[in-house]
Design a protein around this motif. Structure first.
Motif, PDB file in Angstrom:
ATOM      1  N   GLU A 155       0.816  -1.214   0.000  1.00  0.00           N
ATOM      2  CA  GLU A 155       0.000   0.000   0.000  1.00  0.00           C
ATOM      3  C   GLU A 155       0.850   1.265   0.000  1.00  0.00           C
ATOM      4  O   GLU A 155       0.506   2.260  -0.664  1.00  0.00           O
ATOM      5  N   TYR A 156       1.985   1.248   0.721  1.00  0.00           N
ATOM      6  CA  TYR A 156       2.779   2.461   0.895  1.00  0.00           C
ATOM      7  C   TYR A 156       4.052   2.499   0.058  1.00  0.00           C
ATOM      8  O   TYR A 156       4.544   3.589  -0.271  1.00  0.00           O
ATOM      9  N   VAL A 157       4.620   1.351  -0.286  1.00  0.00           N
ATOM     10  CA  VAL A 157       5.936   1.309  -0.910  1.00  0.00           C
ATOM     11  C   VAL A 157       5.790   1.004  -2.396  1.00  0.00           C
ATOM     12  O   VAL A 157       4.923   0.212  -2.801  1.00  0.00           O
ATOM     13  N   LYS A 158       6.664   1.617  -3.200  1.00  0.00           N
ATOM     14  CA  LYS A 158       6.651   1.367  -4.631  1.00  0.00           C
ATOM     15  C   LYS A 158       7.089  -0.070  -4.923  1.00  0.00           C
ATOM     16  O   LYS A 158       7.801  -0.692  -4.142  1.00  0.00           O
ATOM     17  N   LEU A 159       6.674  -0.561  -6.078  1.00  0.00           N
ATOM     18  CA  LEU A 159       6.884  -1.966  -6.410  1.00  0.00           C
ATOM     19  C   LEU A 159       8.357  -2.343  -6.443  1.00  0.00           C
ATOM     20  O   LEU A 159       8.748  -3.397  -5.944  1.00  0.00           O
ATOM     21  N   GLU A 160       9.215  -1.477  -7.008  1.00  0.00           N
ATOM     22  CA  GLU A 160      10.626  -1.827  -7.145  1.00  0.00           C
ATOM     23  C   GLU A 160      11.364  -1.833  -5.806  1.00  0.00           C
ATOM     24  O   GLU A 160      12.471  -2.370  -5.703  1.00  0.00           O
ATOM     25  N   ARG A 161      10.768  -1.292  -4.756  1.00  0.00           N
ATOM     26  CA  ARG A 161      11.430  -1.254  -3.442  1.00  0.00           C
ATOM     27  C   ARG A 161      10.823  -2.226  -2.438  1.00  0.00           C
ATOM     28  O   ARG A 161      11.341  -2.374  -1.321  1.00  0.00           O
ATOM     29  N   GLN A 162       9.749  -2.900  -2.805  1.00  0.00           N
ATOM     30  CA  GLN A 162       9.036  -3.734  -1.841  1.00  0.00           C
ATOM     31  C   GLN A 162       9.877  -4.893  -1.328  1.00  0.00           C
ATOM     32  O   GLN A 162       9.923  -5.162  -0.123  1.00  0.00           O
ATOM     33  N   GLU A 163      10.581  -5.600  -2.209  1.00  0.00           N
ATOM     34  CA  GLU A 163      11.367  -6.752  -1.776  1.00  0.00           C
ATOM     35  C   GLU A 163      12.481  -6.339  -0.825  1.00  0.00           C
ATOM     36  O   GLU A 163      12.749  -7.024   0.171  1.00  0.00           O
ATOM     37  N   HIS A 164      13.115  -5.216  -1.101  1.00  0.00           N
ATOM     38  CA  HIS A 164      14.194  -4.755  -0.217  1.00  0.00           C
ATOM     39  C   HIS A 164      13.653  -4.377   1.161  1.00  0.00           C
ATOM     40  O   HIS A 164      14.261  -4.700   2.195  1.00  0.00           O
ATOM     41  N   VAL A 165      12.491  -3.726   1.183  1.00  0.00           N
ATOM     42  CA  VAL A 165      11.888  -3.339   2.462  1.00  0.00           C
ATOM     43  C   VAL A 165      11.471  -4.586   3.250  1.00  0.00           C
ATOM     44  O   VAL A 165      11.666  -4.660   4.477  1.00  0.00           O
ATOM     45  N   LYS A 166      10.913  -5.597   2.563  1.00  0.00           N
ATOM     46  CA  LYS A 166      10.520  -6.831   3.257  1.00  0.00           C
ATOM     47  C   LYS A 166      11.733  -7.548   3.842  1.00  0.00           C
ATOM     48  O   LYS A 166      11.663  -8.105   4.946  1.00  0.00           O
ATOM     49  N   ASP A 167      12.851  -7.536   3.124  1.00  0.00           N
ATOM     50  CA  ASP A 167      14.065  -8.165   3.653  1.00  0.00           C
ATOM     51  C   ASP A 167      14.538  -7.470   4.922  1.00  0.00           C
ATOM     52  O   ASP A 167      14.963  -8.130   5.885  1.00  0.00           O
ATOM     53  N   GLN A 168      14.459  -6.148   4.948  1.00  0.00           N
ATOM     54  CA  GLN A 168      14.872  -5.417   6.151  1.00  0.00           C
ATOM     55  C   GLN A 168      13.939  -5.716   7.327  1.00  0.00           C
ATOM     56  O   GLN A 168      14.384  -5.803   8.481  1.00  0.00           O
ATOM     57  N   TRP A 169      12.656  -5.890   7.040  1.00  0.00           N
ATOM     58  CA  TRP A 169      11.723  -6.239   8.109  1.00  0.00           C
ATOM     59  C   TRP A 169      12.000  -7.640   8.651  1.00  0.00           C
ATOM     60  O   TRP A 169      11.945  -7.872   9.860  1.00  0.00           O
ATOM     61  N   ASN A 170      12.320  -8.572   7.765  1.00  0.00           N
ATOM     62  CA  ASN A 170      12.672  -9.926   8.223  1.00  0.00           C
ATOM     63  C   ASN A 170      13.936  -9.912   9.080  1.00  0.00           C
ATOM     64  O   ASN A 170      14.046 -10.675  10.044  1.00  0.00           O
ATOM     65  N   ASN A 171      14.887  -9.050   8.744  1.00  0.00           N
ATOM     66  CA  ASN A 171      16.088  -8.938   9.575  1.00  0.00           C
ATOM     67  C   ASN A 171      15.747  -8.473  10.984  1.00  0.00           C
ATOM     68  O   ASN A 171      16.365  -8.901  11.962  1.00  0.00           O
ATOM     69  N   ILE A 172      14.754  -7.608  11.100  1.00  0.00           N
ATOM     70  CA  ILE A 172      14.333  -7.145  12.429  1.00  0.00           C
ATOM     71  C   ILE A 172      13.707  -8.298  13.209  1.00  0.00           C
ATOM     72  O   ILE A 172      14.026  -8.530  14.383  1.00  0.00           O
ATOM     73  N   MET A 173      12.805  -9.057  12.575  1.00  0.00           N
ATOM     74  CA  MET A 173      12.109 -10.130  13.287  1.00  0.00           C
ATOM     75  C   MET A 173      13.065 -11.235  13.729  1.00  0.00           C
ATOM     76  O   MET A 173      12.886 -11.827  14.794  1.00  0.00           O
ATOM     77  N   TYR A 174      14.075 -11.526  12.934  1.00  0.00           N
ATOM     78  CA  TYR A 174      14.972 -12.651  13.231  1.00  0.00           C
ATOM     79  C   TYR A 174      16.288 -12.193  13.849  1.00  0.00           C
ATOM     80  O   TYR A 174      17.285 -12.919  13.770  1.00  0.00           O
ATOM     81  N   SER A 175      16.300 -11.037  14.475  1.00  0.00           N
ATOM     82  CA  SER A 175      17.495 -10.571  15.185  1.00  0.00           C
ATOM     83  C   SER A 175      17.739 -11.467  16.393  1.00  0.00           C
ATOM     84  O   SER A 175      16.840 -11.706  17.204  1.00  0.00           O
ATOM     85  N   ASN A 176      18.966 -11.946  16.545  1.00  0.00           N
ATOM     86  CA  ASN A 176      19.288 -12.884  17.614  1.00  0.00           C
ATOM     87  C   ASN A 176      19.559 -12.201  18.942  1.00  0.00           C
ATOM     88  O   ASN A 176      19.381 -12.810  20.003  1.00  0.00           O
ATOM     89  N   THR A 177      20.005 -10.958  18.931  1.00  0.00           N
ATOM     90  CA  THR A 177      20.302 -10.218  20.156  1.00  0.00           C
ATOM     91  C   THR A 177      19.640  -8.854  20.100  1.00  0.00           C
ATOM     92  O   THR A 177      19.242  -8.376  19.021  1.00  0.00           O
ATOM     93  N   GLU A 178      19.569  -8.206  21.248  1.00  0.00           N
ATOM     94  CA  GLU A 178      18.975  -6.870  21.299  1.00  0.00           C
ATOM     95  C   GLU A 178      19.842  -5.854  20.580  1.00  0.00           C
ATOM     96  O   GLU A 178      19.320  -4.921  19.952  1.00  0.00           O
ATOM     97  N   ASP A 179      21.160  -5.996  20.673  1.00  0.00           N
ATOM     98  CA  ASP A 179      22.040  -5.082  19.936  1.00  0.00           C
ATOM     99  C   ASP A 179      21.850  -5.245  18.433  1.00  0.00           C
ATOM    100  O   ASP A 179      21.821  -4.256  17.681  1.00  0.00           O
ATOM    101  N   GLU A 180      21.723  -6.489  17.987  1.00  0.00           N
ATOM    102  CA  GLU A 180      21.478  -6.727  16.564  1.00  0.00           C
ATOM    103  C   GLU A 180      20.126  -6.169  16.147  1.00  0.00           C
ATOM    104  O   GLU A 180      19.965  -5.640  15.029  1.00  0.00           O
ATOM    105  N   TYR A 181      19.151  -6.253  17.034  1.00  0.00           N
ATOM    106  CA  TYR A 181      17.826  -5.662  16.751  1.00  0.00           C
ATOM    107  C   TYR A 181      17.924  -4.152  16.568  1.00  0.00           C
ATOM    108  O   TYR A 181      17.318  -3.593  15.635  1.00  0.00           O
ATOM    109  N   ASP A 182      18.685  -3.486  17.432  1.00  0.00           N
ATOM    110  CA  ASP A 182      18.839  -2.027  17.306  1.00  0.00           C
ATOM    111  C   ASP A 182      19.500  -1.653  15.989  1.00  0.00           C
ATOM    112  O   ASP A 182      19.106  -0.667  15.335  1.00  0.00           O
ATOM    113  N   VAL A 183      20.499  -2.414  15.572  1.00  0.00           N
ATOM    114  CA  VAL A 183      21.187  -2.122  14.311  1.00  0.00           C
ATOM    115  C   VAL A 183      20.241  -2.288  13.127  1.00  0.00           C
ATOM    116  O   VAL A 183      20.156  -1.423  12.237  1.00  0.00           O
TER     117      VAL A 183
END
Length: 451
Positions: A155-183
């Protein structure tokens, strides 16, 4: 019209026509005025079919909407099973509470109550779970969260940027430590810096209120006391209360856990190198110190070679006792040729089919007549024995020994019966499905084997 009721007719000739008389015309129930249940007359008419098609075309909801709540469980090998389900009048907190109270009644003791509950972000359901299972750990389903974030991303992101944004969101969900989550969070905010509405949705809907319930940095934290002192003391007391046979079995299981590298079915970590034996004599009947492979090692051999016949002699005494060693058969790989001899649904899981030559003794002679007596040796080892054929496929387990705790230590021996006259060795692929366990095993196995 057929009304499916018992009645009796009698017809007699009457001049140029027939006369029909009803001998039994009583019914056990009254005829219904409606025809909804009739297999022919109860069908929809053409105008009714058109009306239903129009409602489907315009996505009209059903007239009677009854929510269905299903509760499932997950096993240690990540398989799901159905626990219970219920039709609710409304999706309100009191309806969910009633359902969970009924679920709680199924548990025989409070110590067996739910430890972990995974759900989607249904506020009424979450409040009901808090009230019924307050001691359980409450987590949110990462799959449903990803689906919701993905819809907002479209709804908010352009088509050519959607996959990159989803990858960054997955990195947040699967962060192993709190420091890694902040990064990962800072990087996500920098990537979506020009999409403030999407960043606001992610923060206010998921991260700020619920990050401890789905981000790996918090959900994978180890909680509780992992000290084994109490368990060891209880194990010692239980060991002393057993008889000699029970103590022997329990000690074997403990040794399998503590020393997994020296269990009966695992080779030693260091290859055994025997010392050089006595000098060979020219006389027949004397040999070196080589040993005959044990019975379970023969079917496990993937390649064979011809070895000379040897015998072992007693070093002391005047009379020598010789033990003849059978020549190991020549192994012939014939997967393509023999694959049609076995069920088609099992073909993808067969890696190789190994045949023997005519004078082989491992599979060519000994296993020509496979009986229950031939299966007794399975009880001495914690192995899984599989028998395949076009008519019968079974899995045999030990009657007295429990299988290894870890699947990587399972030893599977598979043979197949073909041409209705002999058996061949079959190599199965890793993690392949197995046929059903033979029924006699459930009737005769010990409690240790069931565990």
């Amino acid at each position: 019209m057929r009304i499916k009721c018992p009645f009796r007719l009698r017809s007699v000739p009457s001049g140029a026509s027939w006369k029909v008389m009803v001998r039994y015309a009583m019914h056990t129930y009254r005829l219904y005025g409606g025809l909804e249940g009739h297999d022919i007359l109860g069908r929809l008419k053409d105008d009714e079919k058109k009306f239903v098609n129009d409602m489907t075309k315009y996505n009209m909801a059903p007239r009677y909407w009854i929510p269905l709540l299903e509760i499932i469980g997950v096993t240690s090998i990540k398989l799901t099973f159905s626990v219970t389900f219920a039709y609710l009048e409304h999706e309100r907190e009191d309806n969910f509470t009633w359902m969970l109270e009924k679920l709680k009644e199924l548990f025989t003791s409070d110590k067996f109550l739910l430890d972990v509950v995974v759900k989607d972000r249904e506020i009424a359901l979450m409040n009901a779970i808090y009230s019924v299972f307050p001691k359980a750990t409450h987590l949110l389903c990462m799959f449903h969260i990803s689906k919701n974030v993905s819809m907002k991303c479209k709804e908010y992101v352009k088509l050519e940027r959607q996959e990159h944004v989803k990858d960054q969101w997955n990195n947040i969900m699967y962060s192993n430590t709190e420091d890694e989550y902040d990064v990962h969070l800072k990087h996500f905010q920098s990537v979506c810096g020009d999409i403030l509405a999407f960043v606001k949705y992610v923060n206010e809907t998921w991260l700020v209120p619920y990050k401890e319930r789905f981000v790996a940095a918090w959900t994978n934290k180890e909680e509780g006391n992992w000290n084994l002192e109490d368990e060891c003391e209880e194990l010692k007391r239980y060991f002393k209360s057993l008889d000699v046979v029970g103590q022997r079995m329990l000690k074997k299981k403990v040794r399998d856990l503590i020393y997994p590298s020296i269990t009966p079915m695992c080779p030693p970590p260091v290859k055994y190198k025997p010392k050089r034996g006595a000098k060979k004599s020219k006389k027949s009947g004397e040999s070196d110190v080589h040993r005959d492979p044990s019975q379970w090692e023969y079917p496990l051999a993937s390649q064979g070679s011809h070895t000379s016949k040897r015998s072992c002699s007693k070093p002391n005494g005047t009379q020598s006792s010789t033990i003849s060693i059978v020549r190991q058969p020549t192994v012939i790989s014939s997967r393509v040729e023999f694959l049609p001899q076995f069920p088609a649904f099992f073909h993808p899981y067969i890696e190789d089919i190994i045949n023997v030559d005519d004078n082989g003794t491992v599979l060519g002679k000994r296993y020509r007549e496979l009986t229950w007596v031939d299966m007794i040796w399975i009880n001495g080892y914690s192995v899984v024995f599989v028998s395949l054929s076009m008519s019968l496929n079974n899995t045999f387990l030990s009657l007295i020994l429990a299988p290894p705790m870890y699947t990587s230590r399972h030893t599977i021996i598979a043979i197949g019966f073909m041409n209705n006259n002999h058996w061949v060795q079959i190599k199965l692929k890793p993690d392949c499905p197995l046929p059903r366990v033979i029924l006699r095993w459930r009737q005769n196995c010990s409690d240790d084997a069931k565990a």
